[in-house]
Motif scaffolding. Structure first.
Motif, short mmCIF file in Angstrom:
data_model
loop_
_atom_site.label_atom_id
_atom_site.label_comp_id
_atom_site.label_asym_id
_atom_site.label_seq_id
_atom_site.Cartn_x
_atom_site.Cartn_y
_atom_site.Cartn_z
N SER A 60 0.82 -1.21 0.00
CA SER A 60 0.00 0.00 0.00
C SER A 60 0.85 1.26 0.00
CB SER A 60 -0.95 0.00 1.21
OG SER A 60 -1.83 -1.10 1.17
N LEU A 61 2.01 1.21 0.62
CA LEU A 61 2.87 2.38 0.71
C LEU A 61 3.68 2.63 -0.56
CD1 LEU A 61 4.19 1.97 4.35
CD2 LEU A 61 2.64 3.75 3.52
N LEU A 62 3.86 1.59 -1.38
CA LEU A 62 4.74 1.72 -2.54
C LEU A 62 4.02 1.70 -3.88
CD1 LEU A 62 7.75 -0.54 -1.42
CD2 LEU A 62 7.44 1.93 -1.13
N THR A 63 2.78 1.24 -3.93
CA THR A 63 2.06 1.19 -5.21
C THR A 63 1.28 2.47 -5.48
OG1 THR A 63 0.19 0.03 -4.17
CG2 THR A 63 1.89 -1.33 -5.21
N ALA A 64 1.29 3.39 -4.55
CA ALA A 64 0.77 4.74 -4.73
C ALA A 64 1.75 5.67 -4.02
CB ALA A 64 -0.63 4.88 -4.13
N PRO A 65 1.78 6.96 -4.36
CA PRO A 65 2.68 7.86 -3.63
C PRO A 65 2.45 7.75 -2.13
CG PRO A 65 1.79 8.96 -5.55
CD PRO A 65 1.05 7.66 -5.43
N THR A 66 3.50 7.55 -1.39
CA THR A 66 3.39 7.28 0.04
C THR A 66 2.70 8.43 0.76
OG1 THR A 66 5.42 5.98 -0.06
CG2 THR A 66 4.68 6.69 2.11
N ALA A 67 1.58 8.11 1.42
CA ALA A 67 0.83 9.14 2.15
C ALA A 67 0.44 8.66 3.54
CB ALA A 67 -0.42 9.54 1.37
N GLY A 68 0.56 7.36 3.80
CA GLY A 68 0.18 6.81 5.09
C GLY A 68 -0.51 5.47 4.92
N VAL A 69 -0.72 4.79 6.03
CA VAL A 69 -1.39 3.50 6.02
C VAL A 69 -1.88 3.22 7.43
CG1 VAL A 69 0.63 2.06 6.56
CG2 VAL A 69 -1.21 1.12 5.12
N THR A 70 -2.88 2.36 7.54
CA THR A 70 -3.43 2.00 8.85
C THR A 70 -3.13 0.55 9.17
OG1 THR A 70 -5.22 3.62 8.71
CG2 THR A 70 -5.56 1.74 10.17
N TYR A 71 -2.71 0.28 10.39
CA TYR A 71 -2.59 -1.10 10.88
C TYR A 71 -3.85 -1.46 11.66
CZ TYR A 71 -1.65 -4.82 14.21
OH TYR A 71 -1.76 -5.96 14.96
N GLY A 72 -4.34 -2.67 11.46
CA GLY A 72 -5.50 -3.13 12.22
C GLY A 72 -5.22 -4.47 12.88
N GLY A 73 -5.62 -4.61 14.13
CA GLY A 73 -5.47 -5.86 14.85
C GLY A 73 -6.83 -6.38 15.27
N HIS A 74 -7.08 -7.66 15.01
CA HIS A 74 -8.36 -8.25 15.39
C HIS A 74 -8.53 -8.18 16.90
CE1 HIS A 74 -11.95 -10.47 14.79
NE2 HIS A 74 -11.52 -11.64 15.22
N VAL A 75 -9.65 -7.70 17.36
CA VAL A 75 -10.08 -7.42 18.72
C VAL A 75 -9.64 -6.05 19.22
CG1 VAL A 75 -8.20 -8.29 20.18
CG2 VAL A 75 -10.51 -8.43 21.01
N VAL A 76 -8.48 -5.56 18.76
CA VAL A 76 -8.06 -4.24 19.22
C VAL A 76 -9.11 -3.20 18.84
CG1 VAL A 76 -6.31 -2.44 18.99
CG2 VAL A 76 -5.61 -4.83 19.12
N TRP A 77 -9.65 -3.33 17.64
CA TRP A 77 -10.64 -2.36 17.18
C TRP A 77 -11.94 -2.43 17.97
CZ3 TRP A 77 -15.23 -4.32 15.23
CH2 TRP A 77 -15.23 -5.67 14.89
N GLY A 78 -12.23 -3.62 18.57
CA GLY A 78 -13.47 -3.76 19.32
C GLY A 78 -13.28 -3.80 20.83
N CYS A 79 -12.00 -3.85 21.27
CA CYS A 79 -11.69 -3.93 22.71
C CYS A 79 -12.48 -5.06 23.38
CB CYS A 79 -11.98 -2.60 23.41
SG CYS A 79 -10.80 -1.31 22.98
N ASP A 80 -12.50 -6.25 22.73
CA ASP A 80 -13.22 -7.39 23.27
C ASP A 80 -12.37 -8.17 24.28
OD1 ASP A 80 -15.69 -7.19 21.64
OD2 ASP A 80 -14.28 -7.45 19.99
N ASP A 81 -13.02 -9.07 25.01
CA ASP A 81 -12.30 -9.80 26.05
C ASP A 81 -11.75 -11.14 25.57
OD1 ASP A 81 -14.54 -11.41 25.82
OD2 ASP A 81 -15.32 -10.98 27.83
N GLY A 82 -11.98 -11.50 24.30
CA GLY A 82 -11.43 -12.74 23.77
C GLY A 82 -12.26 -13.97 24.04
#
Length: 213
Positions: A60-82
């Motif tokens: 994502s950072l190299l196939t378009a002019p570098t402008a930023g990117v987001t990292y996502g982690g499963h559960v981090v986005w929902g703050c769940d207890d697992g």
């Protein structure tokens, strides 16, 4: 998105993100949802591994002019207890408790990427697919080698997701560049030795090649 299909991979490397940045008016393109680490992939129903997360982010950072990117982690986005899949997302898999998910491998490896980008004029590079002389991603999209460079060729970045060797087209370069390997897993750098146009990764796995003149 959270698909591992060939079509989804090609969408990043040769679809709208890789082409629409050239349209007018000029605008930044930022991938806001690469695969979430540990999220169930479609259609395989296997969990996204750190390598697959890194691959989508570096692409994502190299196939378009570098402008930023987001990292996502499963559960981090929902703050769940697992204890169960996130609310409203039953097919995404049972995640780690959020306290543990904060320390997933690819998430912590984003710090290495941020440090790298702060060390170079990232805002000067533009996609340069022509730099890759032999593109294995044409037949197998998961092997796509992404490249970007500055207009004066003083800085080039080449991301190799899994191939041991990369062949570049350096015709027209007046100065042989200084080459360096960057390890996306631990942030370490080491000199890259090779022939005029071929470089071999130090170990198996994904690597980023930096060329500077």
């Amino acid at each position: 998105g959270h698909s591992i299909s060939a079509a989804a991979l090609r969408w990043i490397t040769s679809g709208p993100p890789a082409t629409d940045w050239q349209k007018m008016p000029t605008r930044p393109l930022i991938n806001l949802e690469p695969p979430y680490e540990n999220h169930m992939a479609f259609p395989s129903n296997a969990r996204f591994r750190p390598h697959e997360v890194r691959r989508a982010i570096y692409w994502s950072l190299l196939t378009a002019p570098t402008a930023g990117v987001t990292y996502g982690g499963h559960v981090v986005w929902g703050c769940d207890d697992g204890s169960a899949p996130p609310l409203g997302h039953p097919k995404t898999g049972i995640p780690y408790p959020w306290q543990d998910a904060r320390h997933m491998a690819a998430g912590e490896q984003m710090a290495h990427l941020a440090k790298l980008m702060r060390s170079i004029p990232w805002y000067e590079v533009r996609p340069a697919p022509e730099l890759v002389a032999i593109q294995p991603g044409e037949q197998e999209p998961h092997r796509y080698i992404a490249a970007a460079q500055s207009a004066d060729r003083s800085l080039s970045l080449v991301y190799i997701p899994e191939d041991a060797q990369v062949t570049l087209d350096l015709s027209g370069w007046r100065v042989r560049p200084t080459a360096e390997w960057f390890n996306p897993r631990n942030g370490e750098r080491q000199p890259a030795f090779g022939s005029t146009q071929q470089f071999t990764t130090p170990t198996p796995g994904d690597w980023l090649l930096l060329l500077q003149t």
